[in-house]
Design a protein around this motif. Structure first.
Motif, PDB file in Angstrom:
ATOM      1  N   ALA A 170      49.367  34.890  23.272  1.00  0.00           N
ATOM      2  CA  ALA A 170      48.037  35.462  23.442  1.00  0.00           C
ATOM      3  C   ALA A 170      47.805  35.619  24.943  1.00  0.00           C
ATOM      4  O   ALA A 170      48.020  34.672  25.707  1.00  0.00           O
ATOM      5  N   VAL A 171      47.381  36.805  25.364  1.00  0.00           N
ATOM      6  CA  VAL A 171      47.143  37.059  26.788  1.00  0.00           C
ATOM      7  C   VAL A 171      45.660  37.337  26.994  1.00  0.00           C
ATOM      8  O   VAL A 171      45.108  38.297  26.439  1.00  0.00           O
ATOM      9  N   THR A 172      45.019  36.484  27.766  1.00  0.00           N
ATOM     10  CA  THR A 172      43.590  36.602  28.029  1.00  0.00           C
ATOM     11  C   THR A 172      43.377  36.961  29.493  1.00  0.00           C
ATOM     12  O   THR A 172      43.986  36.366  30.377  1.00  0.00           O
ATOM     13  N   VAL A 173      42.517  37.930  29.725  1.00  0.00           N
ATOM     14  CA  VAL A 173      42.227  38.374  31.089  1.00  0.00           C
ATOM     15  C   VAL A 173      41.064  37.575  31.662  1.00  0.00           C
ATOM     16  O   VAL A 173      40.007  37.458  31.038  1.00  0.00           O
ATOM     17  N   LYS A 174      41.295  37.037  32.851  1.00  0.00           N
ATOM     18  CA  LYS A 174      40.228  36.372  33.594  1.00  0.00           C
ATOM     19  C   LYS A 174      39.788  37.308  34.709  1.00  0.00           C
ATOM     20  O   LYS A 174      40.586  37.713  35.549  1.00  0.00           O
ATOM     21  N   ALA A 175      38.526  37.670  34.688  1.00  0.00           N
ATOM     22  CA  ALA A 175      37.986  38.597  35.685  1.00  0.00           C
ATOM     23  C   ALA A 175      36.496  38.348  35.826  1.00  0.00           C
ATOM     24  O   ALA A 175      35.877  37.694  34.979  1.00  0.00           O
ATOM     25  N   ASP A 176      35.913  38.891  36.872  1.00  0.00           N
ATOM     26  CA  ASP A 176      34.483  38.679  37.099  1.00  0.00           C
ATOM     27  C   ASP A 176      33.622  39.349  36.035  1.00  0.00           C
ATOM     28  O   ASP A 176      32.447  39.015  35.897  1.00  0.00           O
ATOM     29  N   PHE A 177      34.209  40.297  35.280  1.00  0.00           N
ATOM     30  CA  PHE A 177      33.420  40.940  34.227  1.00  0.00           C
ATOM     31  C   PHE A 177      33.552  40.226  32.882  1.00  0.00           C
ATOM     32  O   PHE A 177      33.044  40.691  31.869  1.00  0.00           O
ATOM     33  N   VAL A 178      34.235  39.065  32.877  1.00  0.00           N
ATOM     34  CA  VAL A 178      34.358  38.234  31.677  1.00  0.00           C
ATOM     35  C   VAL A 178      33.646  36.906  31.940  1.00  0.00           C
ATOM     36  O   VAL A 178      33.922  36.241  32.939  1.00  0.00           O
ATOM     37  N   SER A 179      32.751  36.516  31.062  1.00  0.00           N
ATOM     38  CA  SER A 179      32.010  35.268  31.286  1.00  0.00           C
ATOM     39  C   SER A 179      32.914  34.054  31.071  1.00  0.00           C
ATOM     40  O   SER A 179      33.888  34.115  30.318  1.00  0.00           O
ATOM     41  N   HIS A 234      44.038  49.931  33.853  1.00  0.00           N
ATOM     42  CA  HIS A 234      44.501  48.919  34.808  1.00  0.00           C
ATOM     43  C   HIS A 234      44.780  47.591  34.109  1.00  0.00           C
ATOM     44  O   HIS A 234      45.828  46.974  34.298  1.00  0.00           O
ATOM     45  N   MET A 235      43.842  47.162  33.277  1.00  0.00           N
ATOM     46  CA  MET A 235      43.939  45.856  32.639  1.00  0.00           C
ATOM     47  C   MET A 235      45.145  45.774  31.712  1.00  0.00           C
ATOM     48  O   MET A 235      45.925  44.812  31.755  1.00  0.00           O
ATOM     49  N   PHE A 236      45.322  46.793  30.872  1.00  0.00           N
ATOM     50  CA  PHE A 236      46.447  46.748  29.941  1.00  0.00           C
ATOM     51  C   PHE A 236      47.772  47.032  30.640  1.00  0.00           C
ATOM     52  O   PHE A 236      48.821  46.575  30.177  1.00  0.00           O
ATOM     53  N   GLY A 237      47.729  47.750  31.751  1.00  0.00           N
ATOM     54  CA  GLY A 237      48.947  47.893  32.536  1.00  0.00           C
ATOM     55  C   GLY A 237      49.410  46.541  33.053  1.00  0.00           C
ATOM     56  O   GLY A 237      50.611  46.223  33.042  1.00  0.00           O
ATOM     57  N   THR A 238      48.446  45.718  33.469  1.00  0.00           N
ATOM     58  CA  THR A 238      48.751  44.361  33.941  1.00  0.00           C
ATOM     59  C   THR A 238      49.261  43.493  32.793  1.00  0.00           C
ATOM     60  O   THR A 238      50.222  42.728  32.950  1.00  0.00           O
ATOM     61  N   ILE A 239      48.628  43.613  31.630  1.00  0.00           N
ATOM     62  CA  ILE A 239      49.068  42.838  30.460  1.00  0.00           C
ATOM     63  C   ILE A 239      50.484  43.231  30.055  1.00  0.00           C
ATOM     64  O   ILE A 239      51.318  42.359  29.740  1.00  0.00           O
ATOM     65  N   ILE A 240      50.774  44.529  30.065  1.00  0.00           N
ATOM     66  CA  ILE A 240      52.112  45.004  29.683  1.00  0.00           C
ATOM     67  C   ILE A 240      53.175  44.431  30.633  1.00  0.00           C
ATOM     68  O   ILE A 240      54.231  43.966  30.180  1.00  0.00           O
ATOM     69  N   SER A 241      52.901  44.463  31.922  1.00  0.00           N
ATOM     70  CA  SER A 241      53.859  43.916  32.893  1.00  0.00           C
ATOM     71  C   SER A 241      54.101  42.435  32.640  1.00  0.00           C
ATOM     72  O   SER A 241      55.244  41.962  32.676  1.00  0.00           O
ATOM     73  N   PHE A 242      53.028  41.713  32.366  1.00  0.00           N
ATOM     74  CA  PHE A 242      53.141  40.280  32.079  1.00  0.00           C
ATOM     75  C   PHE A 242      53.930  40.055  30.797  1.00  0.00           C
ATOM     76  O   PHE A 242      54.800  39.185  30.722  1.00  0.00           O
ATOM     77  N   ALA A 243      53.630  40.856  29.775  1.00  0.00           N
ATOM     78  CA  ALA A 243      54.294  40.710  28.479  1.00  0.00           C
ATOM     79  C   ALA A 243      55.797  40.956  28.604  1.00  0.00           C
ATOM     80  O   ALA A 243      56.610  40.192  28.069  1.00  0.00           O
ATOM     81  N   LEU A 244      56.165  42.005  29.303  1.00  0.00           N
ATOM     82  CA  LEU A 244      57.586  42.324  29.477  1.00  0.00           C
ATOM     83  C   LEU A 244      58.318  41.202  30.200  1.00  0.00           C
ATOM     84  O   LEU A 244      59.459  40.868  29.854  1.00  0.00           O
ATOM     85  N   ALA A 245      57.645  40.612  31.181  1.00  0.00           N
ATOM     86  CA  ALA A 245      58.256  39.511  31.927  1.00  0.00           C
ATOM     87  C   ALA A 245      58.451  38.272  31.061  1.00  0.00           C
ATOM     88  O   ALA A 245      59.246  37.387  31.398  1.00  0.00           O
ATOM     89  N   HIS A 246      57.725  38.218  29.936  1.00  0.00           N
ATOM     90  CA  HIS A 246      57.827  37.076  29.021  1.00  0.00           C
ATOM     91  C   HIS A 246      58.512  37.457  27.704  1.00  0.00           C
ATOM     92  O   HIS A 246      58.317  36.798  26.681  1.00  0.00           O
ATOM     93  N   GLY A 247      59.282  38.520  27.748  1.00  0.00           N
ATOM     94  CA  GLY A 247      60.114  38.888  26.601  1.00  0.00           C
ATOM     95  C   GLY A 247      59.413  39.608  25.476  1.00  0.00           C
ATOM     96  O   GLY A 247      59.959  39.714  24.372  1.00  0.00           O
TER      97      GLY A 247
END
Length: 267
Positions: free
Chosen positions: A49-58, A103-116
């Motif tokens: 599970a990949v959760t984004v931490k950002a200033d627009f998320v409480s 932008h957000m899902f591009g970051t998630i995709i890069s992270f996901a690929l790095a984790h197989g």
């Protein structure tokens, strides 16, 4: 029930058709929790599970996402996204969500690929197709999969099945990122988003289960469920809210007479 059972089988089949290991974009909301529980059931340990931490998320949303993932026995990876690096985000154009999702899902995709994980899935459902959702275009461009749409699951079905599956947030009110509360074309700042987060947290502490604080510069427009309009107009409640909101920096505090309405800022 036979129809629902068939849709669940189709959902299992769809998820099984992806790559061996899958990353689930996980907010901790009702939809993504349901999707994560199904993916866990189908793929067992071959998911993250990949959760984004950002200033627009409480912070409350982040905490709840971690608790839900832990309860399902899924590794919850938290990645940071800086909203200032998202094209056009701070300018807040009508298609801000497109740029953010891209932008957000591009970051998630890069992270996901790095984790197989060769596939990223997310939890939009058929109800989302009836609203203005420019972010869906970004998902399509990035080939992010939306299995709940593909198998025709709507919000009501997801809530019902989530309750049956024992998910603790099955009746959690719908939510969206804090930036959606800021009037289009008005600049988005960290200060405004913290103002909104603190204001909504205060309303929830008073017992408002479904609420939004729409930010119109110095004016706060409060939306609550129609069944709680009488409560917000109670003189004592109204006075407490007015005092707290002014402490947070709002000059004017108003209540929308329509009550909560999904996507009201799209007007």
């Amino acid at each position: 029930m036979p129809e629902i059972e068939e849709k669940i089988r189709n959902l299992h089949k769809t998820i099984r058709s992806y790559s061996k290991k899958v990353a689930v974009a996980f907010s901790g909301g009702v939809d993504s929790s349901f999707l994560l529980s199904i993916a866990r059931e189908v793929l067992e340990d071959n998911i993250i599970a990949v959760t984004v931490k950002a200033d627009f998320v409480s912070q409350k949303e982040l905490d709840e996402a971690g608790a839900i993932a832990s309860g399902l026995g899924v590794s919850n990876e938290v990645i940071h996204v800086d909203f200032r690096e998202i094209k056009n985000f701070t300018k807040n154009p009508p298609d801000r969500c497109y740029h953010c999702k891209r932008h957000m899902f591009g970051t998630i995709i890069s992270f996901a690929l790095a984790h197989g994980c060769e596939t990223v899935i997310e939890a939009s459902n058929t109800d989302d197709l009836d609203d203005y959702r420019p972010g869906l275009r970004a998902l399509s461009e990035l080939d992010v999969k939306s299995p709940l749409i593909d198998t025709r699951f709507g919000k009501e079905e997801i809530r019902k099945l989530s309750k049956e599956r024992g998910l603790p947030n099955w009746n959690k009110p719908a939510n969206a990122c804090l930036a959606t509360r800021i009037e289009t074309e008005q600049p988005i700042t960290k200060e405004k988003m913290r103002q909104i987060e603190n204001a909504e947290n205060y309303l929830e502490s008073l017992g408002f289960e479904l609420c939004r604080v729409r930010h119109h510069g110095g004016l706060a427009r409060i939306e609550v469920g129609g069944d709680q309009l009488d409560f917000i107009f109670d003189p004592e409640t109204r006075s407490r809210i007015d005092e707290r909101f002014r402490e947070l920096g709002f000059i004017y505090v108003t209540v929308d007479m329509e009550g909560y309405k999904r996507g009201s800022m799209n007007k």
